[in-house]
Scaffold this motif. Structure first.
Motif, mmCIF file in Angstrom:
data_model
loop_
_atom_site.group_PDB
_atom_site.id
_atom_site.type_symbol
_atom_site.label_atom_id
_atom_site.label_comp_id
_atom_site.label_asym_id
_atom_site.label_seq_id
_atom_site.Cartn_x
_atom_site.Cartn_y
_atom_site.Cartn_z
ATOM 1 N N GLY A 8 33.454 39.957 42.832
ATOM 2 C CA GLY A 8 32.022 38.886 42.160
ATOM 3 C C GLY A 8 31.336 39.416 41.404
ATOM 4 N N GLY A 9 31.762 40.882 40.615
ATOM 5 C CA GLY A 9 30.717 41.299 39.971
ATOM 6 C C GLY A 9 31.122 40.555 39.087
ATOM 7 N N PRO A 10 29.421 41.009 37.686
ATOM 8 C CA PRO A 10 29.462 40.410 36.631
ATOM 9 C C PRO A 10 30.172 39.650 35.731
ATOM 10 C CG PRO A 10 27.641 41.881 36.720
ATOM 11 C CD PRO A 10 28.796 42.112 38.055
ATOM 12 N N THR A 11 31.071 38.665 35.215
ATOM 13 C CA THR A 11 32.133 38.578 34.640
ATOM 14 C C THR A 11 32.171 39.204 33.191
ATOM 15 O OG1 THR A 11 31.137 36.023 33.915
ATOM 16 C CG2 THR A 11 32.228 35.580 36.102
ATOM 17 N N ASN A 12 30.832 39.224 32.212
ATOM 18 C CA ASN A 12 31.044 39.989 31.087
ATOM 19 C C ASN A 12 31.696 41.281 31.046
ATOM 20 O OD1 ASN A 12 28.345 40.295 32.551
ATOM 21 N ND2 ASN A 12 28.009 41.814 30.764
ATOM 22 N N PHE A 13 31.769 42.116 32.674
ATOM 23 C CA PHE A 13 32.717 43.011 32.608
ATOM 24 C C PHE A 13 33.718 42.686 32.233
ATOM 25 C CE2 PHE A 13 28.412 43.992 33.109
ATOM 26 C CZ PHE A 13 28.719 45.791 32.668
ATOM 27 N N LEU A 14 34.274 41.302 32.998
ATOM 28 C CA LEU A 14 36.136 41.511 32.873
ATOM 29 C C LEU A 14 36.454 41.039 32.157
ATOM 30 C CD1 LEU A 14 35.832 38.427 35.858
ATOM 31 C CD2 LEU A 14 36.752 40.974 36.816
ATOM 32 N N PRO A 15 38.040 42.856 31.858
ATOM 33 C CA PRO A 15 39.278 42.017 31.041
ATOM 34 C C PRO A 15 39.377 40.574 30.946
ATOM 35 C CG PRO A 15 40.206 43.110 33.232
ATOM 36 C CD PRO A 15 38.531 42.797 33.258
ATOM 37 N N HIS A 16 40.437 40.966 30.109
ATOM 38 C CA HIS A 16 40.606 39.412 30.437
ATOM 39 C C HIS A 16 41.940 39.102 30.740
ATOM 40 C CE1 HIS A 16 43.121 35.089 28.548
ATOM 41 N NE2 HIS A 16 43.921 36.178 28.473
ATOM 42 N N LEU A 17 42.146 38.163 32.009
ATOM 43 C CA LEU A 17 42.923 38.648 33.175
ATOM 44 C C LEU A 17 44.465 38.070 33.164
ATOM 45 C CD1 LEU A 17 40.212 36.971 36.403
ATOM 46 C CD2 LEU A 17 40.742 39.101 35.889
ATOM 47 N N GLN A 18 44.350 36.731 32.416
ATOM 48 C CA GLN A 18 45.871 36.760 31.906
ATOM 49 C C GLN A 18 46.425 37.568 31.682
ATOM 50 O OE1 GLN A 18 46.884 33.486 32.645
ATOM 51 N NE2 GLN A 18 45.514 32.100 32.689
ATOM 52 N N ALA A 19 45.887 38.708 30.991
ATOM 53 C CA ALA A 19 47.159 40.590 30.747
ATOM 54 C C ALA A 19 46.967 40.522 31.902
ATOM 55 C CB ALA A 19 46.398 40.541 29.227
ATOM 56 N N TYR A 20 46.903 40.867 32.652
ATOM 57 C CA TYR A 20 47.680 41.566 33.801
ATOM 58 C C TYR A 20 48.536 40.363 34.846
ATOM 59 C CZ TYR A 20 44.739 45.380 32.473
ATOM 60 O OH TYR A 20 43.951 45.564 32.149
ATOM 61 N N ASP A 21 48.416 39.102 34.366
ATOM 62 C CA ASP A 21 49.364 37.929 35.439
ATOM 63 C C ASP A 21 50.357 37.799 34.973
ATOM 64 O OD1 ASP A 21 49.176 35.925 37.252
ATOM 65 O OD2 ASP A 21 49.368 34.436 35.656
ATOM 66 N N GLY A 22 51.331 37.524 35.941
ATOM 67 C CA GLY A 22 52.748 37.824 36.032
ATOM 68 C C GLY A 22 54.005 37.314 37.434
ATOM 69 N N GLU A 23 54.940 36.973 37.462
ATOM 70 C CA GLU A 23 55.497 36.373 38.844
ATOM 71 C C GLU A 23 55.635 37.044 40.126
ATOM 72 O OE1 GLU A 23 59.555 35.780 37.718
ATOM 73 O OE2 GLU A 23 59.057 33.693 35.941
ATOM 74 N N ASP A 24 54.766 38.449 39.848
ATOM 75 C CA ASP A 24 54.968 39.427 40.764
ATOM 76 C C ASP A 24 53.560 40.166 41.237
ATOM 77 O OD1 ASP A 24 54.629 41.062 37.931
ATOM 78 O OD2 ASP A 24 55.746 43.102 38.851
ATOM 79 N N VAL A 25 53.022 39.490 40.802
ATOM 80 C CA VAL A 25 51.504 39.359 41.289
ATOM 81 C C VAL A 25 50.699 38.763 42.443
ATOM 82 C CG1 VAL A 25 49.483 39.580 40.094
ATOM 83 C CG2 VAL A 25 51.045 40.393 39.210
ATOM 84 N N TYR A 26 50.547 38.647 43.335
ATOM 85 C CA TYR A 26 49.714 37.758 44.461
ATOM 86 C C TYR A 26 48.082 38.372 43.757
ATOM 87 C CZ TYR A 26 48.964 36.079 48.730
ATOM 88 O OH TYR A 26 48.643 35.011 49.973
ATOM 89 N N TRP A 27 47.101 37.460 43.745
ATOM 90 C CA TRP A 27 46.324 37.035 42.989
ATOM 91 C C TRP A 27 45.160 37.041 44.194
ATOM 92 C CZ3 TRP A 27 44.073 38.971 38.327
ATOM 93 C CH2 TRP A 27 44.928 38.790 37.466
ATOM 94 N N VAL A 28 44.112 37.358 45.036
ATOM 95 C CA VAL A 28 43.360 37.646 45.573
ATOM 96 C C VAL A 28 41.594 37.029 45.171
ATOM 97 C CG1 VAL A 28 41.765 38.137 48.100
ATOM 98 C CG2 VAL A 28 44.713 38.518 47.273
ATOM 99 N N GLY A 29 40.848 36.271 45.968
ATOM 100 C CA GLY A 29 39.774 36.200 44.918
ATOM 101 C C GLY A 29 38.882 36.424 46.195
ATOM 102 N N VAL A 30 37.501 37.319 45.750
ATOM 103 C CA VAL A 30 36.613 37.463 46.385
ATOM 104 C C VAL A 30 35.354 36.783 46.506
ATOM 105 C CG1 VAL A 30 35.157 40.136 47.988
ATOM 106 C CG2 VAL A 30 37.888 39.358 47.065
ATOM 107 N N ASP A 31 34.952 36.359 47.246
ATOM 108 C CA ASP A 31 33.270 35.489 47.066
ATOM 109 C C ASP A 31 33.264 34.908 45.611
ATOM 110 O OD1 ASP A 31 30.269 35.884 46.837
ATOM 111 O OD2 ASP A 31 30.724 35.372 48.651
ATOM 112 N N ARG A 32 32.594 35.364 44.882
ATOM 113 C CA ARG A 32 32.413 34.533 43.321
ATOM 114 C C ARG A 32 33.372 34.560 42.824
ATOM 115 N NH1 ARG A 32 28.065 31.372 41.392
ATOM 116 N NH2 ARG A 32 28.547 31.238 39.834
ATOM 117 N N GLY A 33 34.212 35.408 43.636
ATOM 118 C CA GLY A 33 34.960 35.964 42.053
ATOM 119 C C GLY A 33 36.323 34.702 41.729
ATOM 120 N N VAL A 34 36.749 34.286 42.888
ATOM 121 C CA VAL A 34 37.146 33.118 43.141
ATOM 122 C C VAL A 34 37.223 32.301 41.971
ATOM 123 C CG1 VAL A 34 37.980 31.012 44.441
ATOM 124 C CG2 VAL A 34 37.660 33.137 45.602
ATOM 125 N N LEU A 35 36.108 31.881 41.797
ATOM 126 C CA LEU A 35 35.842 31.873 40.442
ATOM 127 C C LEU A 35 35.898 31.609 39.548
ATOM 128 C CD1 LEU A 35 31.735 29.918 41.738
ATOM 129 C CD2 LEU A 35 33.590 29.235 42.269
#
Length: 212
Positions: A8-35
């Motif tokens: 849930g850290g500041p979103t302006n530090f996030l890279p482009h998350l879609q670039a890391y997506d893929g069929e073999d990836v399991y995504w997990v959200g933590v607190d505000r990171g879910v949003l």
């Protein structure tokens, strides 16, 4: 299995998350990171946290949307990110990438860096818009060149004995590196790959680039 955790850290530090997506990836959200994940158009398969950083209406909406949500009390002996990481390690993930864990509060940053100790060499990556951070124990390791990251730095987390760098702009040969040294900051690979090895200690490797 590859598990990506968005804290849930500041979103302006996030890279482009879609670039890391893929069929073999399991995504997990933590607190505000879910949003942050939902805003990026990614539906997390699991969520962890006390969710004290969102309001009750947002929490109820998450409960309806998410297939698995683990709600923890606010008063506990681990951070939400730590809980999610331990779950990921229990799944025997080959690679765990941790996003949303830098920026903002320094206690969160240093706490999240400490989480790298829980994985095997290079198993856990802490990633933001400018950096990829991994941790290694003694032995010989191969590092491949990645054009998007100009610099590679090695930060001693313990005294390092006999550090050798091959394929780097600034090579080393069996050099002891004490705590507090900046000897290995801002190095660069000059070939498609290089190696680093050391006889004793724990070393943090940081790939980084300047902000455009």
């Amino acid at each position: 299995m590859i598990i990506h955790i968005v804290a849930g850290g500041p979103t302006n530090f996030l890279p482009h998350l879609q670039a890391y997506d893929g069929e073999d990836v399991y995504w997990v959200g933590v607190d505000r990171g879910v949003l942050a994940l939902l805003h990026a158009g990614i539906m997390p398969k699991r969520a962890f946290g006390d969710f004290d950083s969102i309001n009750e209406q947002e929490l109820q909406q998450l409960k309806m949307k998410l297939p698995h949500i683990d709600i923890w009390p606010a008063e506990k002996d681990q951070t939400d990110t730590d809980i999610a990481l331990e779950w990921a390690l229990e799944q025997q993930a080959t690679k765990i990438r941790l996003f949303g864990a830098t920026g903002g509060r320094l206690d969160h940053l240093f706490g999240n860096v400490q989480l790298l100790f829980k994985g095997k060499d290079g198993q856990i990556e802490l990633i933001d818009r400018q950096n990829v951070v991994t941790l290694y124990r003694n032995g010989e390791h191969i590092v491949e060149k990645r054009d998007e990251y100009t610099y590679i730095s090695f930060i001693p987390l313990t005294p390092i004995r006999a550090l050798t760098l091959r394929g780097f702009k600034y090579p080393l040969d069996a050099c002891d590196v004490p705590l507090g040294s900046t000897l290995c900051v801002s190095n660069e690979l000059i070939h498609h790959f290089g190696t680093f090895s050391f006889a004793e200690g724990i070393l943090m490797m940081i790939r980084s680039k300047d902000e455009k």
